[in-house]
Design a protein around this motif. Structure first.
Motif, mmCIF file in Angstrom:
data_model
loop_
_atom_site.group_PDB
_atom_site.id
_atom_site.type_symbol
_atom_site.label_atom_id
_atom_site.label_comp_id
_atom_site.label_asym_id
_atom_site.label_seq_id
_atom_site.Cartn_x
_atom_site.Cartn_y
_atom_site.Cartn_z
ATOM 1 N N LEU A 193 0.821 -1.206 0.000
ATOM 2 C CA LEU A 193 0.000 0.000 0.000
ATOM 3 C C LEU A 193 0.855 1.256 0.000
ATOM 4 C CD1 LEU A 193 -2.775 1.348 0.216
ATOM 5 C CD2 LEU A 193 -2.619 1.107 2.698
ATOM 6 N N VAL A 194 1.886 1.266 0.852
ATOM 7 C CA VAL A 194 2.762 2.437 0.895
ATOM 8 C C VAL A 194 3.495 2.609 -0.420
ATOM 9 C CG1 VAL A 194 4.786 3.403 2.033
ATOM 10 C CG2 VAL A 194 2.996 2.330 3.400
ATOM 11 N N THR A 195 3.999 1.514 -0.981
ATOM 12 C CA THR A 195 4.729 1.598 -2.254
ATOM 13 C C THR A 195 3.817 2.061 -3.374
ATOM 14 O OG1 THR A 195 6.163 -0.207 -1.509
ATOM 15 C CG2 THR A 195 6.150 0.300 -3.857
ATOM 16 N N ALA A 196 2.603 1.536 -3.433
ATOM 17 C CA ALA A 196 1.661 1.959 -4.468
ATOM 18 C C ALA A 196 1.322 3.432 -4.316
ATOM 19 C CB ALA A 196 0.391 1.100 -4.395
ATOM 20 N N THR A 197 1.191 3.898 -3.088
ATOM 21 C CA THR A 197 0.903 5.321 -2.871
ATOM 22 C C THR A 197 2.053 6.186 -3.352
ATOM 23 O OG1 THR A 197 -0.468 4.735 -0.962
ATOM 24 C CG2 THR A 197 0.264 7.022 -1.143
ATOM 25 N N LEU A 198 3.280 5.783 -2.985
ATOM 26 C CA LEU A 198 4.444 6.553 -3.448
ATOM 27 C C LEU A 198 4.578 6.507 -4.966
ATOM 28 C CD1 LEU A 198 7.074 5.548 -0.741
ATOM 29 C CD2 LEU A 198 5.965 7.760 -1.021
ATOM 30 N N ALA A 199 4.363 5.333 -5.540
ATOM 31 C CA ALA A 199 4.463 5.230 -6.999
ATOM 32 C C ALA A 199 3.410 6.094 -7.679
ATOM 33 C CB ALA A 199 4.304 3.766 -7.422
ATOM 34 N N ALA A 201 14.768 9.139 -11.854
ATOM 35 C CA ALA A 201 14.625 9.758 -10.536
ATOM 36 C C ALA A 201 13.510 9.101 -9.733
ATOM 37 C CB ALA A 201 14.355 11.260 -10.700
ATOM 38 N N THR A 202 12.412 8.787 -10.425
ATOM 39 C CA THR A 202 11.292 8.134 -9.733
ATOM 40 C C THR A 202 11.712 6.765 -9.217
ATOM 41 O OG1 THR A 202 9.685 9.307 -11.115
ATOM 42 C CG2 THR A 202 8.929 7.316 -9.990
ATOM 43 N N GLY A 203 12.465 6.028 -10.023
ATOM 44 C CA GLY A 203 12.933 4.720 -9.573
ATOM 45 C C GLY A 203 13.803 4.823 -8.331
ATOM 46 N N VAL A 204 14.719 5.813 -8.361
ATOM 47 C CA VAL A 204 15.584 5.994 -7.195
ATOM 48 C C VAL A 204 14.771 6.383 -5.965
ATOM 49 C CG1 VAL A 204 17.462 7.389 -6.251
ATOM 50 C CG2 VAL A 204 17.593 6.559 -8.601
ATOM 51 N N VAL A 205 13.817 7.308 -6.189
ATOM 52 C CA VAL A 205 12.973 7.737 -5.060
ATOM 53 C C VAL A 205 12.174 6.561 -4.509
ATOM 54 C CG1 VAL A 205 10.995 9.162 -4.437
ATOM 55 C CG2 VAL A 205 12.863 10.140 -5.767
ATOM 56 N N LEU A 206 11.626 5.732 -5.421
ATOM 57 C CA LEU A 206 10.842 4.584 -4.968
ATOM 58 C C LEU A 206 11.709 3.585 -4.206
ATOM 59 C CD1 LEU A 206 8.460 3.866 -7.978
ATOM 60 C CD2 LEU A 206 7.881 4.829 -5.746
ATOM 61 N N LEU A 207 12.946 3.372 -4.690
ATOM 62 C CA LEU A 207 13.831 2.467 -3.969
ATOM 63 C C LEU A 207 14.144 2.988 -2.577
ATOM 64 C CD1 LEU A 207 16.340 1.354 -6.768
ATOM 65 C CD2 LEU A 207 14.547 -0.011 -5.688
ATOM 66 N N LEU A 208 14.505 4.288 -2.522
ATOM 67 C CA LEU A 208 14.815 4.862 -1.212
ATOM 68 C C LEU A 208 13.587 4.877 -0.315
ATOM 69 C CD1 LEU A 208 17.095 7.859 -2.286
ATOM 70 C CD2 LEU A 208 17.792 5.644 -1.339
#
Length: 495
Positions: free
Chosen positions: A8-14, A161-168
């Protein structure tokens, strides 16, 4: 739960990153397209100005004069929109005519001065516009390659950038969620430990408790922990009450067996005496003692049956009973049975103290309180019986100035077969109680919707039973014949 929370948190961030990236791309595209449209409009006006000096409709020689941007596409068309001539400017070789297919792709562009997008075979996408000045229709356009390349680089940069942000963010969220779920893991471990505790009443085991740090009601997890602790407290209290109940049942059975065995042994002994009696006097004594013990055993069995019926919740018969008259008659009988005590009766003169209930049972409850005061206090004790009205209830209070009840015995004074020690027992008393009188009185009181309580200190012991007052019409209470005289007779009989 942890996996679902992380998803849920990952989907929200994505979703948030996708919205931000899309917004940035659309804004950048709008900016680049606006700048390109301005350039196309400027180039179109320049081309139109140069074409005015060329009388031939298909003359595009002005494109070779130099100073034209690389990739410029220019064309001349008739009033029907058909392209008569078209060429594209290349920095390395000058203007190059377009093929028939390429010219056909440019046909039909309206001459409204607004930019339009056309895809030209072999050249790619162009942003074109048509200007009509004094009958001269000129089409000019610039390629969209720069805009698309810029947007492509922007999309790739934002995707990275989005990938890096999602990983972090995913890593941070994983750590945060694991940290936040640690109290829940401890709660689950505590609940599992509680579930493993055997519920055998003969071997009680204490339940585990959630630590105070995880039972803070200010947080959701703390509320769950506090609820788990309360549940453990209630289960332990229920098990303790169950053990006490089973202990009371075992003690009740043992006491009942002992109480029944005593008169039966006496009856058997006196029956044998009758068979072997040397004379009529011994046989007559044996018969009298057998009758006495039989009556005692009958009373004990009747009290046990009464307690059982009342425990089943059977409702007593209901009729309107004057509690004042009933208490006065019970006190009069107690004075006859215990002339060595001092008896006082306190009654209000008006109105009748009416309650709804079974008169014989109510009389039995009051008589049990009086018998308790008579049997368990020494001669000369003053017993005061008062009937009062408080808060919609009529109460009977039996108070004596005897030695009192031991403090450790007071909580169980209404339990069956509870007996006071020597401080409440008359010396040389031939009449003994079975320990059921107060239990029967309390059970009858509860069956009538009332309550019984006892308070005792050395020199003052008071038993109180309360019954809901019955509604009596005011006119009937005030105009009933002989009401005042009845109160006088009651007071006189107990003085």
């Amino acid at each position: 739960m942890r996996t679902r929370l992380l998803l849920l948190v990952t989907a929200t961030l994505a979703g948030g990153c996708l919205v931000l990236a899309l917004t940035a791309v659309l804004a950048q595209r709008a900016f680049l397209m606006g700048a390109l449209d301005e350039r196309v409009d400027a180039v179109a006006h320049g081309v139109t100005g140069a074409a005015r000096h060329r009388a031939h409709p298909a003359d595009l020689a002005f494109l070779g004069t130099g100073g034209q941007p690389d990739g410029l596409l220019a064309a001349r068309s008739d009033t029907g929109g058909t392209v008569l001539a078209a060429a594209v400017v290349r920095g390395d070789g000058g203007p190059r005519p377009l093929t028939a297919d390429q010219r056909a792709a440019l046909s039909g562009v309206p001459d409204d001065g607004s930019p339009h997008t056309r895809t030209v075979p072999g050249l790619g996408a162009y942003r074109v516009t048509v200007l009509d000045t004094g009958g001269i229709r000129v089409l000019a356009g610039l390629p969209l390659d720069d805009v698309r390349h810029t947007l492509g680089r922007l999309v790739r940069a934002e995707a990275a950038a989005t990938g890096v942000v999602l990983l972090l963010a995913g890593g941070g969220c994983t750590l945060a969620v694991r940290w936040q779920l640690r109290p829940l893991e401890r709660l689950a471990a505590t609940a599992a430990e509680v579930a493993r505790v055997p519920l055998a009443p003969d071997r009680p085991a204490p339940f585990a408790r959630v630590p105070a740090a995880d039972a803070d009601p200010g947080t959701e997890t703390g509320q769950v922990g506090a609820a788990l602790n309360r549940m453990a407290d209630q289960v332990e209290a229920a098990l303790a009450e169950r053990r006490r109940g089973e202990e009371r049942v075992r003690r009740f059975i043992a006491d009942a067996g002992h109480e029944l065995r005593t008169p039966l042994a006496s009856i058997a002994g006196y029956a044998e005496l009758m068979d072997r009696a040397p004379g009529p006097l011994a046989a007559d004594l044996a018969r009298r003692r057998i009758g006495t013990e039989s009556a005692r055993m009958t009373g004990l069995v009747e009290n046990l049956l009464l307690l059982a019926r009342l425990a089943e919740g059977r409702s007593p018969r209901t009729a309107e009973v004057d509690l004042a008259v009933l208490v006065a008659e019970a006190v009069r009988d107690a004075r006859r049975s215990g002339p060595d005590h001092v008896w006082h009766l306190e009654l209000p003169p008006e109105p009748p103290m009416s309650v709804k209930g079974d008169a014989p049972r109510l009389r039995q409850a009051v008589s049990a309180l009086l018998a308790n005061a008579r049997v368990h206090t020494p001669p000369g004790t003053t017993v005061t019986v008062a009937v009062v009205t408080t808060g919609g209830h009529h109460a009977v209070r039996v108070r004596d100035d005897g030695p009192g009840i031991p403090h450790d015995l007071l909580p169980a004074v209404f339990d069956p077969f509870t007996r006071a020690d020597a401080s409440r027992t008359r010396t040389g008393l031939s009449e003994g109680g079975s320990g059921l009188g107060l239990a029967v009185a309390a059970a009858i009181t509860r069956a009538h919707g009332g309550a019984a309580r006892a308070d005792s200190v050395p020199g003052r012991t008071e038993f109180t039973v309360e019954f809901p007052a019955a509604a009596v019409p005011l006119q009937a209470a005030s105009s009933a014949p002989g009401t005042g005289r009845r109160a006088s007779r009651v007071l006189g009989s107990s003085a």
